[in-house]
Design a protein around this motif. Sequence first.
Motif, PDB file in Angstrom:
ATOM      1  N   ASP A   1       0.794  -1.233   0.000  1.00 14.69           N
ATOM      2  CA  ASP A   1       0.000   0.000   0.000  1.00 14.69           C
ATOM      3  C   ASP A   1       0.824   1.280   0.000  1.00 14.69           C
ATOM      4  O   ASP A   1       0.275   2.370   0.056  1.00 14.69           O
ATOM      5  N   SER A   2       2.152   1.162  -0.029  1.00 11.64           N
ATOM      6  CA  SER A   2       3.072   2.301  -0.143  1.00 11.64           C
ATOM      7  C   SER A   2       3.168   3.160   1.114  1.00 11.64           C
ATOM      8  O   SER A   2       3.691   4.276   1.057  1.00 11.64           O
ATOM      9  N   THR A   3       2.718   2.673   2.249  1.00  9.57           N
ATOM     10  CA  THR A   3       2.804   3.458   3.475  1.00  9.57           C
ATOM     11  C   THR A   3       4.253   3.774   3.823  1.00  9.57           C
ATOM     12  O   THR A   3       4.625   4.942   4.004  1.00  9.57           O
ATOM     13  N   ALA A   4       5.089   2.744   3.935  1.00 11.89           N
ATOM     14  CA  ALA A   4       6.497   2.969   4.253  1.00 11.89           C
ATOM     15  C   ALA A   4       7.231   3.572   3.065  1.00 11.89           C
ATOM     16  O   ALA A   4       8.107   4.428   3.238  1.00 11.89           O
ATOM     17  N   ALA A   5       6.907   3.129   1.862  1.00 13.40           N
ATOM     18  CA  ALA A   5       7.567   3.656   0.663  1.00 13.40           C
ATOM     19  C   ALA A   5       7.341   5.156   0.527  1.00 13.40           C
ATOM     20  O   ALA A   5       8.236   5.902   0.120  1.00 13.40           O
ATOM     21  N   ALA A   6       6.142   5.617   0.889  1.00  7.26           N
ATOM     22  CA  ALA A   6       5.850   7.041   0.789  1.00  7.26           C
ATOM     23  C   ALA A   6       6.719   7.845   1.752  1.00  7.26           C
ATOM     24  O   ALA A   6       7.146   8.955   1.425  1.00  7.26           O
ATOM     25  N   ARG A   7       6.987   7.307   2.945  1.00  8.79           N
ATOM     26  CA  ARG A   7       7.848   8.033   3.882  1.00  8.79           C
ATOM     27  C   ARG A   7       9.261   8.156   3.313  1.00  8.79           C
ATOM     28  O   ARG A   7       9.899   9.210   3.424  1.00  8.79           O
ATOM     29  N   LEU A   8       9.777   7.101   2.676  1.00 10.85           N
ATOM     30  CA  LEU A   8      11.106   7.188   2.077  1.00 10.85           C
ATOM     31  C   LEU A   8      11.083   8.118   0.870  1.00 10.85           C
ATOM     32  O   LEU A   8      12.004   8.910   0.674  1.00 10.85           O
ATOM     33  N   TRP A   9      10.048   8.017   0.043  1.00 10.18           N
ATOM     34  CA  TRP A   9       9.876   8.943  -1.102  1.00 10.18           C
ATOM     35  C   TRP A   9       9.907  10.385  -0.612  1.00 10.18           C
ATOM     36  O   TRP A   9      10.627  11.223  -1.157  1.00 10.18           O
ATOM     37  N   TRP A  10       9.129  10.685   0.433  1.00 14.17           N
ATOM     38  CA  TRP A  10       9.055  12.049   0.948  1.00 14.17           C
ATOM     39  C   TRP A  10      10.397  12.486   1.518  1.00 14.17           C
ATOM     40  O   TRP A  10      10.850  13.617   1.283  1.00 14.17           O
ATOM     41  N   THR A  11      11.053  11.611   2.275  1.00 17.05           N
ATOM     42  CA  THR A  11      12.310  11.984   2.929  1.00 17.05           C
ATOM     43  C   THR A  11      13.408  12.236   1.910  1.00 17.05           C
ATOM     44  O   THR A  11      14.197  13.194   2.050  1.00 17.05           O
ATOM     45  N   LEU A  12      13.491  11.420   0.877  1.00 18.88           N
ATOM     46  CA  LEU A  12      14.463  11.663  -0.184  1.00 18.88           C
ATOM     47  C   LEU A  12      14.206  13.007  -0.848  1.00 18.88           C
ATOM     48  O   LEU A  12      15.138  13.776  -1.110  1.00 18.88           O
ATOM     49  N   ARG A  13      12.967  13.311  -1.102  1.00 18.70           N
ATOM     50  CA  ARG A  13      12.643  14.591  -1.733  1.00 18.70           C
ATOM     51  C   ARG A  13      12.905  15.755  -0.775  1.00 18.70           C
ATOM     52  O   ARG A  13      13.388  16.805  -1.191  1.00 18.70           O
ATOM     53  N   TYR A  14      12.599  15.580   0.490  1.00 13.58           N
ATOM     54  CA  TYR A  14      12.877  16.625   1.479  1.00 13.58           C
ATOM     55  C   TYR A  14      14.363  16.953   1.497  1.00 13.58           C
ATOM     56  O   TYR A  14      14.756  18.124   1.645  1.00 13.58           O
ATOM     57  N   PHE A  15      15.199  15.945   1.359  1.00 10.55           N
ATOM     58  CA  PHE A  15      16.646  16.137   1.374  1.00 10.55           C
ATOM     59  C   PHE A  15      17.229  16.377  -0.013  1.00 10.55           C
ATOM     60  O   PHE A  15      18.441  16.276  -0.203  1.00 10.55           O
ATOM     61  N   GLY A  16      16.378  16.681  -0.981  1.00 14.92           N
ATOM     62  CA  GLY A  16      16.873  17.205  -2.248  1.00 14.92           C
ATOM     63  C   GLY A  16      16.983  16.266  -3.421  1.00 14.92           C
ATOM     64  O   GLY A  16      17.486  16.665  -4.477  1.00 14.92           O
ATOM     65  N   HIS A  17      16.526  15.014  -3.302  1.00 13.01           N
ATOM     66  CA  HIS A  17      16.564  14.102  -4.448  1.00 13.01           C
ATOM     67  C   HIS A  17      15.239  14.212  -5.198  1.00 13.01           C
ATOM     68  O   HIS A  17      14.186  13.864  -4.676  1.00 13.01           O
ATOM     69  N   ASP A  18      15.300  14.675  -6.442  1.00 10.97           N
ATOM     70  CA  ASP A  18      14.082  14.931  -7.207  1.00 10.97           C
ATOM     71  C   ASP A  18      13.624  13.752  -8.056  1.00 10.97           C
ATOM     72  O   ASP A  18      12.492  13.744  -8.538  1.00 10.97           O
ATOM     73  N   ARG A  19      14.479  12.766  -8.250  1.00  8.19           N
ATOM     74  CA  ARG A  19      14.140  11.660  -9.152  1.00  8.19           C
ATOM     75  C   ARG A  19      13.805  10.410  -8.339  1.00  8.19           C
ATOM     76  O   ARG A  19      14.592   9.465  -8.252  1.00  8.19           O
TER      77      ARG A  19
END
Length: 276
Positions: free
Chosen positions: A95-113
């Motif tokens: 359901d992407s619950t944990a994946a979304a947290r990693l997606w968000w954290t990577l983007r928060y720290f500047g990874h756009d892809r």
Amino acid sequence: MHPLIDVPALARLLRHDPPPVLLDVRWHLAGPPGIDSYRQGHLPGAVFVDLDRDVAGPPGDGGRHPLPAPADFEAAMRRAGVSGDRLVVVYDDADSTAAARLWWTLRYFGHDRVRVLDGGFRAWNEAGRPVTDEEPAVKPGDFIARPARLPVLDAEGAASLAKAGTLLDARAAERFRGETEPVDPVAGHIPGARNAPTVGNVGVDGRFLPPALLRERFAELGATDAVDVGAYCGSGVTAAHEILALTLAGIPAALYVGSWSDWITDPANPVATGNT
């Protein structure tokens, strides 16, 4: 970049040279550790990332899953092979619950892809795609953590947003109402918040609902692109899933990373129960 990727598209990308960096972030609030699931079988080439250790800082005054220190997150992502110019695909069970947290954290720290595998490991496995228990040799990446690339809320900001905008509580309805609290020592919700359980963002297969349905769902809760929107949950994990769903719906939103587990550390913060 669209935040989701489906199984056929990922399978095609994995035939490229170089393929995307694959991160397995399976995590269970209750049950066996995610590393056990990873060792039993994962997507070929995937590297396991521990949500508690790598995607959050130590529990404390900032809640159960506060932001990791930039240097710690940078080191964890480099160990996993993440570089700034290479696509990263993250997945969890379904359901992407944990994946979304990693997606968000990577983007928060500047990874756009960064993209999330819609439907996760379950969708990949059910499609008959290959699974392995072999752990890959990882070439360290060169990712540089540059924080504050996405909006966040603290307790004061969440309280203000609940009054002047729309603050969504991503937890189950019974936790929002204060009828039960299986994790934190205080039950209830932030006054003025509106309940939007993350289970309503996905179908029975764990895949996200179409953007039009998500926009309709959030509009009924007062969350549109015309107002300031934020989200919280118990500790900032499922709320990241809410942020991803809001992003799919075209609604910018801020994450209260500390969430309820941070809110209740200050006894001066008010607690509401019931549906309002």
